[in-house]
Design an enzyme around this catalytic site. Structure first.
Site, mmCIF file in Angstrom:
data_model
loop_
_atom_site.group_PDB
_atom_site.id
_atom_site.type_symbol
_atom_site.label_atom_id
_atom_site.label_comp_id
_atom_site.label_asym_id
_atom_site.label_seq_id
_atom_site.Cartn_x
_atom_site.Cartn_y
_atom_site.Cartn_z
ATOM 1 N N TYR A 1 41.086 -41.622 -62.739
ATOM 2 C CA TYR A 1 41.570 -42.545 -61.720
ATOM 3 C C TYR A 1 41.215 -43.976 -62.140
ATOM 4 C CZ TYR A 1 42.285 -38.580 -58.466
ATOM 5 O OH TYR A 1 42.721 -37.436 -57.856
ATOM 6 N N LYS B 1 44.022 -34.803 -64.319
ATOM 7 C CA LYS B 1 44.644 -34.921 -62.991
ATOM 8 C C LYS B 1 44.900 -36.400 -62.776
ATOM 9 C CE LYS B 1 43.090 -33.316 -58.409
ATOM 10 N NZ LYS B 1 43.149 -34.547 -57.752
HETATM 11 P P1 FBP Z 1 44.430 -35.019 -52.217
HETATM 12 O O1 FBP Z 1 45.593 -34.121 -52.550
HETATM 13 O O2 FBP Z 1 43.976 -34.859 -50.809
HETATM 14 O O3 FBP Z 1 44.735 -36.459 -52.600
HETATM 15 O O4 FBP Z 1 43.223 -34.528 -53.131
HETATM 16 C C1 FBP Z 1 43.169 -34.840 -54.501
HETATM 17 C C2 FBP Z 1 41.919 -35.639 -54.799
HETATM 18 O O5 FBP Z 1 41.797 -35.935 -56.173
HETATM 19 C C3 FBP Z 1 40.644 -34.949 -54.346
HETATM 20 O O6 FBP Z 1 40.125 -34.076 -55.303
HETATM 21 C C4 FBP Z 1 39.767 -36.116 -54.053
HETATM 22 O O7 FBP Z 1 38.885 -35.866 -53.007
HETATM 23 C C5 FBP Z 1 40.693 -37.168 -53.605
HETATM 24 O O8 FBP Z 1 41.959 -36.879 -54.124
HETATM 25 C C6 FBP Z 1 40.262 -38.545 -54.067
HETATM 26 O O9 FBP Z 1 41.055 -39.478 -53.427
HETATM 27 P P2 FBP Z 1 40.959 -41.022 -53.698
HETATM 28 O O10 FBP Z 1 42.330 -41.399 -54.184
HETATM 29 O O11 FBP Z 1 40.668 -41.632 -52.373
HETATM 30 O O12 FBP Z 1 39.879 -41.282 -54.705
#
Ligand code: FBP
Length: 253
Positions: A136, A167
């Site tokens: 991310y 992911k």
């Molecule tokens: P969601 O499908 O609810 O978005 O979950 C995927 C995820 O990667 C989770 O594993 C994690 O808790 C969340 O999204 C993190 O979200 P953010 O974008 O707020 O960091």
């Protein structure tokens, strides 16, 4: 390293939002980990993603387990960092087939997470477990975390860092995701679910786009267990991802 796929695809159920966002994401059903465990089984998910606390108290072995071995709350401000909070060995003892780790690429602290993931990936492979990286891009330096070039960079970071699967967010178009999948090379790509989409058709259209772009599937939380009928959404996701159906067919599944 193999990840437990079905016809080379997978739909993973993510349930670490209680740590990442707090109970604000939950409704009267989804706050309960036992409800989510049943959903994982009845919805025929290919895996469930849990922090160790939930895995220790609720995991019953009926769906492949991925233990998230780092995480953070949404409470601190500033440059994001999430450090390891569970050993790979403990994840294995809990029954995990894979470990998950988030790297905030672009954060002032990215080197800490890249180093930590490097060690975790080696430990996981020695125990015959896969290492899945949530990449991310975040922090002051990142102006748009879903811009096509940023998502492609995230995918490539996963490959370079040794992730068996990465992911990443959907960058908005099939072509942009295709490039990201190419950049990920032999690392499998999973689309990240994200906040609940305006309509179920919107969400399923993005998932269809990701699969058309070459993704192995998705990891989804909120767009499933916040929906009015999480089992129906699970059926639709399986129809799209595993059975390769259209959005219209999936909505009738
Ligand atoms: P969601 O499908 O609810 O978005 O979950 C995927 C995820 O990667 C989770 O594993 C994690 O808790 C969340 O999204 C993190 O979200 P953010 O974008 O707020 O960091």
């Amino acid at each position: 390293m193999d990840i437990f796929l079905e016809k080379n695809r997978g739909v993973l159920l993510a349930y670490d939002q209680g740590l990442e966002h707090g109970p604000t994401d939950f409704n009267e059903r989804s706050f309960d980990p036992a409800f989510i465990m049943r959903l994982a089984v009845e919805g025929k998910f290919n895996g469930i993603i849990l922090q160790k606390g939930l895995a220790e108290k609720y995991y019953d072995g009926r769906v492949p387990l991925i233990v998230k071995v780092n995480g953070k709350t949404s409470l601190p401000k500033g440059e994001p960092i999430a450090r390891q909070n569970c050993s790979v060995r403990h994840a294995a003892e809990l029954g995990a087939r894979a470990v998950g780790y988030t790297i905030y690429a672009g954060s002032a602290h990215e080197s800490v997470m890249l180093k930590e993931f490097g060690r975790i990936q080696e430990e996981a492979h020695k125990l015959n477990m896969a290492a899945i990286a949530w990449i991310y891009p975040r922090g002051e330096a990142i102006k748009n975390d879903s811009a096509p070039e940023i998502i492609a960079y995230a995918a490539r970071v996963g490959l370079e860092a040794g992730a068996d699967a990465v992911k990443i967010k959907y960058p908005g178009t099939v072509d942009a995701f295709k490039w990201a999948v190419k950049c990920a090379g032999k690392t499998k790509v999973f689309m990240s679910g994200g906040p609940r989409a305006p309509t179920e058709a919107d969400f399923l259209t993005h998932v269809r786009g990701a699969v058309d772009a070459g993704a192995a599937g998705l990891a989804v939380g909120r767009n499933d267990w916040q929906s009015a009928d999480p089992l129906k959404m699970a059926r639709a996701l399986r129809a799209l991802v595993i059975e390769d159906r259209s959005v219209e067919e999936a909505m009738r599944a």
